[in-house]
Motif scaffolding. Sequence first.
Motif, short mmCIF file in Angstrom:
data_model
loop_
_atom_site.label_atom_id
_atom_site.label_comp_id
_atom_site.label_asym_id
_atom_site.label_seq_id
_atom_site.Cartn_x
_atom_site.Cartn_y
_atom_site.Cartn_z
N SER A 82 0.83 -1.21 0.00
CA SER A 82 0.00 0.00 0.00
C SER A 82 0.86 1.25 0.00
N ASP A 83 1.93 1.25 0.81
CA ASP A 83 2.83 2.40 0.85
C ASP A 83 3.48 2.64 -0.51
N LYS A 84 3.82 1.53 -1.19
CA LYS A 84 4.43 1.66 -2.51
C LYS A 84 3.42 2.25 -3.51
N ILE A 85 2.15 1.81 -3.40
CA ILE A 85 1.10 2.33 -4.30
C ILE A 85 0.95 3.84 -4.11
N VAL A 86 0.92 4.26 -2.86
CA VAL A 86 0.78 5.70 -2.57
C VAL A 86 1.98 6.47 -3.12
N LYS A 122 -1.85 -10.97 -2.79
CA LYS A 122 -1.25 -11.32 -1.51
C LYS A 122 -2.17 -11.10 -0.31
N THR A 123 -3.20 -10.25 -0.48
CA THR A 123 -4.09 -10.00 0.66
C THR A 123 -5.46 -10.62 0.49
N GLY A 124 -5.80 -11.00 -0.76
CA GLY A 124 -7.11 -11.58 -1.00
C GLY A 124 -8.21 -10.55 -1.14
N SER A 125 -7.86 -9.27 -1.11
CA SER A 125 -8.84 -8.19 -1.25
C SER A 125 -8.36 -7.18 -2.27
N LYS A 126 -9.32 -6.53 -2.92
CA LYS A 126 -8.94 -5.47 -3.83
C LYS A 126 -8.39 -4.29 -3.04
N TYR A 127 -7.45 -3.58 -3.67
CA TYR A 127 -6.85 -2.42 -3.01
C TYR A 127 -7.86 -1.29 -2.93
N VAL A 128 -8.09 -0.80 -1.73
CA VAL A 128 -8.93 0.39 -1.53
C VAL A 128 -8.07 1.42 -0.82
N PRO A 129 -7.89 2.60 -1.39
CA PRO A 129 -7.03 3.62 -0.77
C PRO A 129 -7.47 3.93 0.64
N PRO A 130 -6.52 4.13 1.54
CA PRO A 130 -6.87 4.51 2.92
C PRO A 130 -7.65 5.80 2.91
N SER A 131 -8.80 5.81 3.57
CA SER A 131 -9.61 7.05 3.57
C SER A 131 -10.31 7.20 4.89
N THR A 132 -10.49 8.43 5.26
CA THR A 132 -11.26 8.75 6.45
C THR A 132 -12.40 9.63 6.01
N PRO A 133 -13.61 9.07 5.84
CA PRO A 133 -14.72 9.88 5.33
C PRO A 133 -14.93 11.09 6.21
N GLY A 134 -15.24 12.19 5.58
CA GLY A 134 -15.49 13.42 6.31
C GLY A 134 -16.03 14.46 5.38
N SER A 135 -16.29 15.62 5.89
CA SER A 135 -16.83 16.70 5.07
C SER A 135 -15.76 17.71 4.81
N SER A 136 -15.97 18.51 3.79
CA SER A 136 -15.07 19.61 3.48
C SER A 136 -15.90 20.72 2.90
N LYS A 137 -15.29 21.90 2.82
CA LYS A 137 -15.99 23.04 2.22
C LYS A 137 -16.23 22.77 0.77
N SER A 138 -17.43 22.92 0.35
CA SER A 138 -17.77 22.64 -1.04
C SER A 138 -17.70 23.88 -1.87
N LYS A 139 -17.51 23.69 -3.16
CA LYS A 139 -17.47 24.79 -4.11
C LYS A 139 -18.76 24.76 -4.90
#
Length: 948
Positions: A82-86, A122-139
């Motif tokens: 994952s670190d390499k992907i990032v 190697k993990t048996g799961s598809k790669y999903v980027p690390p994320s922390t759902p949250g809000s942000s100011k919208s445009k």
Amino acid sequence: FFDEFVSSGCHSLVLIHSFLHYHCAMSDPLHLQEYVRHQGLEFVQTSRFYVLGASSGQSKATPEPTPTPTPISENNVGKEISDKIVAVGDEIRNLKAAKASKEEIMAKVGILNGLKDDFETKTGSKYVPPSTPGSSKSKGNSSSKKSSSVNPPAAAAAKVVDPAQQKVLDQKFDVIKSIGEECTKESDLVDLLKIKPDSFRLYDGFEPSGRMHIAQGIFKAINVNKCTGAGGTFVFWVADWFALMNDKMGGDLDKIKDVGRYFVEVWTAAGMDMSKVEFRWASEDITKKADTYWPQMLDIARRFTLARVNKCCTIMGRAEGNLTAAQILYPLMQCTDVFFLRADICQLGVDQRKVNMLAREYCVHAGIKLKPVILSHHMIYGLKAGQAKMSKSDADSAIFMEDTREDIERKISNAFCPIEAKKKTAPSVTEVNEAKGAKGAAKGGSKKPAQAAPVPAAPSNELRLVEDDLENPCLDYVKHIVLSDPTRVFVAGGVTYTRFEDVKADFLAGKLSEQNLKASLIEAVDALVAPVRKHFTENADASALLARIAEYKKEDQSAAAKKAAEKPMRRLSLGLEGKSHVVVAPMPTAHCSLSVLFTLLKQLKLAPSDKQAVLWLPDWSAMVLSSFDGDMKVIKAAYTVLVEAMRAIDLKYGGDGLKNTKVMFQSEAIMNGPSEYWISVINVGRALKVKEVQTGYPSLPLSNTSAAPSGPSKIAVDAAAEEGLGEEEGGVSEPVGCVVAALMFVGDILALAPHSIACQDNDGQVKLALDYWTSSGVSVRNGLVTPTALSSSPVSTWMSKEPPLLPALYSVQAHDDDYFIGDDPKAGANKKMKRAFCEPMNTSMNPPLSIARHVILDLMGSFQAGDKTYSGEGAWGAMKADFEADALSPQLLKPAATTAMAAMLDVINSHLKKQPDAKKAEASIKAWATKKKGGGGGGKKQQQSKKK
């Protein structure tokens, strides 16, 4: 694309998985899922589709279950991949910012896709980027409008943050923020930790320049361990090239590298955890990736003014009024390092703050969304009174990492240790005048002397962001050296302290005496330095390294400099030494005047018969001067069209179509030896003051560039204001790209080492190059003959009575007062010549007559007007006499000149249509011009405003 989707009010969007998989790797630096959720949209992933924001009233495919990401923290293999992907994703983003080739970007995309496949295997799961759902100011639309188009429960769930995860993120934030006196901006650091909680990169650069003091040793080791412990990777940029620019170690790169190795040895012995630390050598990495590094530097340079970059130059401890041109390159290269190293956080001292802010400003107008976080650490005081920071030139101003116990005891015992804050004194009238004058000048105002000094605010200290009236270096050591590591305690006066605030409070209250404070500080500091002393005593390699450095310090620096001056000068060699006649093309423009074409052909004909004619196309210089907004593809396209047009005319009128002329693009030539080339440019800058370089500025075709002072100047001011620096931090002056381009021209001539250079009268660039050649002793040191300047007047196709605002080789835009490559042979030639200024019997100022002489006669060999033909050696004399006698009238001259010019335009246009490369080049220029004219879209009112 997603911004447009959100603002358009659409309710749903379905994208085919393969399309999105390809494009997301190359687009926004935020991962797709994180970006979508930040926009308040529902995100559903299926095996073939991504479905975004489908409203409840619409039908949609039944989604397959969203794959549950493998807990990376619980799977070491998964975390490593994952670190390499990032990291690869960051590399792709930086390649795009540097305008790398499609092939290079796609190669990285292939690596990225392979890593994702490896993750799934190697993990048996598809790669999903690390994320922390949250809000942000919208445009654009308000959040209330957006919420109506999403599934409320899903949107609510997306904003829920796992309490345990949030606690970890908060702890990381607190640790990292504690390192700096200032964090710009804290909100950016929060976002960074959400996106890359365990893969963010920090960077600090150090210039190998002699001994290491305790701030660089212990203080830095503590900060690095905090950063890596919080999940970051710390990158040290060993700035050996920068040390070379600043004349450290007598400008000897090998000695500078030795000092860099000494620093690494010290940190290892001081307890720095090296498991997540990278050491990158500037001279090596830049050489390996020169095609990425230098275009990035040029792009940064083209966007700022000299005044703005001047503000950064205090980082070198030099007076701004006496800067060498190389010291202007320093902050530009340091700013480039941030992006080259893929740094998320710039973790340097407060004294480096301005150049780091330059990187954030660059992001504003380069369209880079994720700005680097600036984490500026405290500058520890020197041990003597009034020393704002430690000084390597004053051995008693600091504890050095190999100091003996006796050294430490002597220095701290004699250290300044006030118990009362120093009294503030009003600055003198002179200081007030200087402060007001500098501020007024930066804002474009005049310097006005102060009428009185009614206790104005003292000038700000660039080394301090936190107020400290006491400025006690002993307490500073306790806070930042001893107790900065939360695992340590400070024992003094029989009391064990864990908090600095308690030490300071007891000292100010008299409970802790100066004697006891210093005695305990001696013990604490010696305990920290002792392992380093031991390492350099017991480790044979480290001991030998320290001995060499000690010898370097003993050397007579003036003698070393003299010895270095006698060595052959480092330069790129293109294998043409003394064998060529060089003609340098001017900066390219969207509308190339025929003046350029005819002048260059004339200059090429000046080549001695036994010398190789070289047409030099300075495309990287054009980039740094913002020709075509720095778009290298269009710059090369413009030069391609120019060269092909020259081939057509030369072949038609008795030449060989430039077959025996060596056409060289500057960027391609430099890549034959980028290190040697740029070291030569740096050396030129070291020898010349900025004021001297200003005489060698190239002419700027301001119509097709943002390099006019009103361009980058305003950008620099606006960006500085956005970063909270204030307008005075920007400054209005010439583009700093002018300095870079002037130095590069000298580097070009050093690389070509020609027999002769074609130039015009009073050519500042050529004079600068030849003056440097003489003053630096290139001929003696390198055994090269000094080039000869062959001057000639330019050929002009300008047809107005009023002289052009710019030199004859440049045109503001396509208009009727000049001929351009691509003009219509019939209508264009006739229309322009008809309106040309042509006063009867006036031979001193007569554009059509000048064209007949310098273009038609010189190329065709004859000129027919009416029933008379002018040819041979006395053609011009006869033509001039006839015109003065009105035997050759404007009514006869203009139609004849029109016919000849139409024939030449037809030759050019016909040739360009037959050349595939020229056709593609013309299309690129046209596309750029269309985009530039459109200004990126906008409504009718917006377009009218831009036109106005």
